[in-house]
Design a protein around this motif. Structure first.
Motif, PDB file in Angstrom:
ATOM      1  N   PRO A 156      35.920  89.481 -14.146  1.00 30.44           N
ATOM      2  CA  PRO A 156      34.795  89.924 -14.977  1.00 30.44           C
ATOM      3  C   PRO A 156      33.759  90.733 -14.190  1.00 30.44           C
ATOM      4  O   PRO A 156      33.215  91.703 -14.721  1.00 30.44           O
ATOM      5  CB  PRO A 156      34.202  88.601 -15.484  1.00 30.44           C
ATOM      6  N   GLU A 157      33.527  90.353 -12.944  1.00 26.73           N
ATOM      7  CA  GLU A 157      32.552  91.077 -12.131  1.00 26.73           C
ATOM      8  C   GLU A 157      33.005  92.512 -11.901  1.00 26.73           C
ATOM      9  O   GLU A 157      32.206  93.457 -11.991  1.00 26.73           O
ATOM     10  CB  GLU A 157      32.338  90.370 -10.786  1.00 26.73           C
ATOM     11  N   ARG A 158      34.284  92.683 -11.589  1.00 29.11           N
ATOM     12  CA  ARG A 158      34.806  94.023 -11.344  1.00 29.11           C
ATOM     13  C   ARG A 158      34.814  94.837 -12.642  1.00 29.11           C
ATOM     14  O   ARG A 158      34.491  96.025 -12.641  1.00 29.11           O
ATOM     15  CB  ARG A 158      36.219  93.949 -10.753  1.00 29.11           C
ATOM     16  N   VAL A 159      35.159  94.204 -13.743  1.00 25.27           N
ATOM     17  CA  VAL A 159      35.162  94.914 -15.014  1.00 25.27           C
ATOM     18  C   VAL A 159      33.752  95.360 -15.375  1.00 25.27           C
ATOM     19  O   VAL A 159      33.546  96.475 -15.865  1.00 25.27           O
ATOM     20  CB  VAL A 159      35.766  94.039 -16.133  1.00 25.27           C
ATOM     21  N   ARG A 160      32.758  94.508 -15.109  1.00 25.17           N
ATOM     22  CA  ARG A 160      31.360  94.903 -15.379  1.00 25.17           C
ATOM     23  C   ARG A 160      30.988  96.130 -14.547  1.00 25.17           C
ATOM     24  O   ARG A 160      30.295  97.038 -15.030  1.00 25.17           O
ATOM     25  CB  ARG A 160      30.416  93.743 -15.058  1.00 25.17           C
ATOM     26  N   ALA A 161      31.444  96.165 -13.288  1.00 25.48           N
ATOM     27  CA  ALA A 161      31.148  97.312 -12.422  1.00 25.48           C
ATOM     28  C   ALA A 161      31.809  98.581 -12.955  1.00 25.48           C
ATOM     29  O   ALA A 161      31.204  99.665 -12.933  1.00 25.48           O
ATOM     30  CB  ALA A 161      31.618  97.024 -10.999  1.00 25.48           C
ATOM     31  N   VAL A 162      33.043  98.455 -13.437  1.00 31.16           N
ATOM     32  CA  VAL A 162      33.737  99.613 -14.002  1.00 31.16           C
ATOM     33  C   VAL A 162      33.042 100.082 -15.275  1.00 31.16           C
ATOM     34  O   VAL A 162      32.876 101.288 -15.495  1.00 31.16           O
ATOM     35  CB  VAL A 162      35.221  99.280 -14.280  1.00 31.16           C
ATOM     36  N   VAL A 163      32.611  99.144 -16.104  1.00 28.22           N
ATOM     37  CA  VAL A 163      31.886  99.511 -17.324  1.00 28.22           C
ATOM     38  C   VAL A 163      30.603 100.252 -16.965  1.00 28.22           C
ATOM     39  O   VAL A 163      30.255 101.270 -17.594  1.00 28.22           O
ATOM     40  CB  VAL A 163      31.576  98.262 -18.177  1.00 28.22           C
ATOM     41  N   ASP A 164      29.888  99.770 -15.941  1.00 29.48           N
ATOM     42  CA  ASP A 164      28.665 100.450 -15.508  1.00 29.48           C
ATOM     43  C   ASP A 164      28.967 101.871 -15.046  1.00 29.48           C
ATOM     44  O   ASP A 164      28.214 102.814 -15.338  1.00 29.48           O
ATOM     45  CB  ASP A 164      28.000  99.674 -14.374  1.00 29.48           C
ATOM     46  N   GLU A 165      30.075 102.022 -14.316  1.00 30.85           N
ATOM     47  CA  GLU A 165      30.458 103.345 -13.810  1.00 30.85           C
ATOM     48  C   GLU A 165      30.817 104.289 -14.955  1.00 30.85           C
ATOM     49  O   GLU A 165      30.397 105.451 -14.982  1.00 30.85           O
ATOM     50  CB  GLU A 165      31.646 103.206 -12.857  1.00 30.85           C
ATOM     51  N   ILE A 166      31.576 103.784 -15.903  1.00 34.28           N
ATOM     52  CA  ILE A 166      31.943 104.606 -17.058  1.00 34.28           C
ATOM     53  C   ILE A 166      30.708 104.934 -17.890  1.00 34.28           C
ATOM     54  O   ILE A 166      30.578 106.044 -18.428  1.00 34.28           O
ATOM     55  CB  ILE A 166      33.007 103.885 -17.912  1.00 34.28           C
ATOM     56  N   ASP A 167      29.787 103.990 -17.977  1.00 35.32           N
ATOM     57  CA  ASP A 167      28.566 104.195 -18.752  1.00 35.32           C
ATOM     58  C   ASP A 167      27.789 105.413 -18.249  1.00 35.32           C
ATOM     59  O   ASP A 167      27.253 106.195 -19.054  1.00 35.32           O
ATOM     60  CB  ASP A 167      27.694 102.943 -18.675  1.00 35.32           C
ATOM     61  N   ALA A 175      35.426 103.595 -22.516  1.00 33.80           N
ATOM     62  CA  ALA A 175      34.768 104.887 -22.719  1.00 33.80           C
ATOM     63  C   ALA A 175      34.599 105.182 -24.202  1.00 33.80           C
ATOM     64  O   ALA A 175      33.538 105.641 -24.647  1.00 33.80           O
ATOM     65  CB  ALA A 175      35.578 105.989 -22.037  1.00 33.80           C
ATOM     66  N   SER A 176      35.639 104.920 -24.982  1.00 36.40           N
ATOM     67  CA  SER A 176      35.568 105.148 -26.420  1.00 36.40           C
ATOM     68  C   SER A 176      34.480 104.306 -27.061  1.00 36.40           C
ATOM     69  O   SER A 176      33.675 104.794 -27.867  1.00 36.40           O
ATOM     70  CB  SER A 176      36.936 104.826 -27.042  1.00 36.40           C
ATOM     71  N   ALA A 177      34.431 103.036 -26.675  1.00 33.63           N
ATOM     72  CA  ALA A 177      33.432 102.133 -27.254  1.00 33.63           C
ATOM     73  C   ALA A 177      32.011 102.555 -26.882  1.00 33.63           C
ATOM     74  O   ALA A 177      31.105 102.519 -27.726  1.00 33.63           O
ATOM     75  CB  ALA A 177      33.696 100.710 -26.771  1.00 33.63           C
ATOM     76  N   LEU A 178      31.805 102.955 -25.642  1.00 34.49           N
ATOM     77  CA  LEU A 178      30.469 103.346 -25.202  1.00 34.49           C
ATOM     78  C   LEU A 178      30.002 104.632 -25.872  1.00 34.49           C
ATOM     79  O   LEU A 178      28.838 104.732 -26.283  1.00 34.49           O
ATOM     80  CB  LEU A 178      30.443 103.506 -23.676  1.00 34.49           C
ATOM     81  N   LEU A 179      30.899 105.613 -26.014  1.00 31.96           N
ATOM     82  CA  LEU A 179      30.481 106.853 -26.674  1.00 31.96           C
ATOM     83  C   LEU A 179      30.170 106.602 -28.146  1.00 31.96           C
ATOM     84  O   LEU A 179      29.195 107.136 -28.681  1.00 31.96           O
ATOM     85  CB  LEU A 179      31.564 107.921 -26.528  1.00 31.96           C
ATOM     86  N   LYS A 180      30.971 105.782 -28.812  1.00 30.96           N
ATOM     87  CA  LYS A 180      30.664 105.425 -30.194  1.00 30.96           C
ATOM     88  C   LYS A 180      29.314 104.723 -30.275  1.00 30.96           C
ATOM     89  O   LYS A 180      28.545 104.931 -31.218  1.00 30.96           O
ATOM     90  CB  LYS A 180      31.760 104.519 -30.762  1.00 30.96           C
ATOM     91  N   HIS A 181      29.026 103.886 -29.288  1.00 33.47           N
ATOM     92  CA  HIS A 181      27.775 103.138 -29.259  1.00 33.47           C
ATOM     93  C   HIS A 181      26.575 104.086 -29.152  1.00 33.47           C
ATOM     94  O   HIS A 181      25.579 103.916 -29.870  1.00 33.47           O
ATOM     95  CB  HIS A 181      27.796 102.178 -28.076  1.00 33.47           C
ATOM     96  N   TYR A 182      26.672 105.082 -28.280  1.00 36.97           N
ATOM     97  CA  TYR A 182      25.546 105.995 -28.065  1.00 36.97           C
ATOM     98  C   TYR A 182      25.473 107.087 -29.132  1.00 36.97           C
ATOM     99  O   TYR A 182      24.376 107.482 -29.547  1.00 36.97           O
ATOM    100  CB  TYR A 182      25.648 106.648 -26.684  1.00 36.97           C
TER     101      TYR A 182
END
Length: 214
Positions: free
Chosen positions: A191-202, A102-109
């Motif tokens: 990795p597949e599950r982590v990608r899904a969680v990243v998408d959800e947090i995104d 979450a921290s990384a994505l908010l910094k990104h946006y």
């Protein structure tokens, strides 16, 4: 006041490095914080990180980063900084997955428009490698991120405190936005599950940033 008693004598070289950090921060925060406060923050930060660290070589440097961030939070909470950026804190259990994502994505946006922190109720030793890899796939590098314990000063400084599924308690102060996102911990997943969680947090992060940008 001596705060070195908790550090074994075998780590004398690290104590010297920490004392140098204290000296540098005394110069940086001259007239803002007392020497005693700075020394306490530096050595407390070191001790907190040392509890879970697997490798201690870089601990003084991490303690410097952690102490500096906490001192900045203390300045903000004490109204020492006027017209500062919105402060957002993401909290999860281990600070190795959800809150780091979450921290990384908010910094990104948000870029430099928001001050973002993350912390864990029971922080682990390092950010999970799969989380690093999945974020790298999106062009987001958090290779220098490290788990940090939750401290009262960063909660006090925050305008938004976002709980990402942690079970522990943290301080509640008036005038803050407290959000709860019920998310699975991706720390030990594929990795597949982590990608899904990243998408959800995104999705949550985009909504949060849109709300903050109004």
């Amino acid at each position: 006041m001596s705060t070195t008693a908790e550090i074994p004598e075998s780590q004398e070289s690290q104590i010297k490095l920490l004392n140098r950090v204290v000296e540098e921060l005394n110069k940086k925060y001259e007239g803002i914080f007392s020497a005693e406060t700075i020394e306490r923050y530096v050595f407390e930060s070191y001790t907190a990180l040392a509890r879970t660290a697997k490798i201690r070589t870089h601990l003084p440097l991490l303690a410097e980063h952690f102490a500096t961030d906490r001192l900045e939070a203390l300045r903000h909470a004490g109204d020492e900084i006027k017209d500062s950026l919105p402060q957002v804190l993401f909290v999860c259990t281990r600070n190795v997955g959800r809150s780091q994502i979450a921290s990384a994505l908010l910094k990104h946006y948000a870029g430099g428009e928001v001050h973002v922190r993350s912390a864990g109720i029971l922080p682990d030793a390092e950010v999970h490698p799969v989380v690093l890899d999945v974020l790298a796939e999106r062009g987001i590098d958090i290779g220098k991120a490290y788990p940090k314990p939750l401290t009262d000063d960063v909660v006090r400084a925050s305008d938004y405190v976002v709980n990402l599924g942690c079970d522990g308690a943290y301080p509640m102060y008036p005038g803050k936005h407290y959000l709860d996102w019920d998310l699975m911990d991706p720390g030990d997943e594929s990795p597949e599950r982590v990608r899904a969680v990243v998408d959800e947090i995104d999705v949550h992060i985009r909504e949060l940033w849109a709300e903050m940008s109004k």
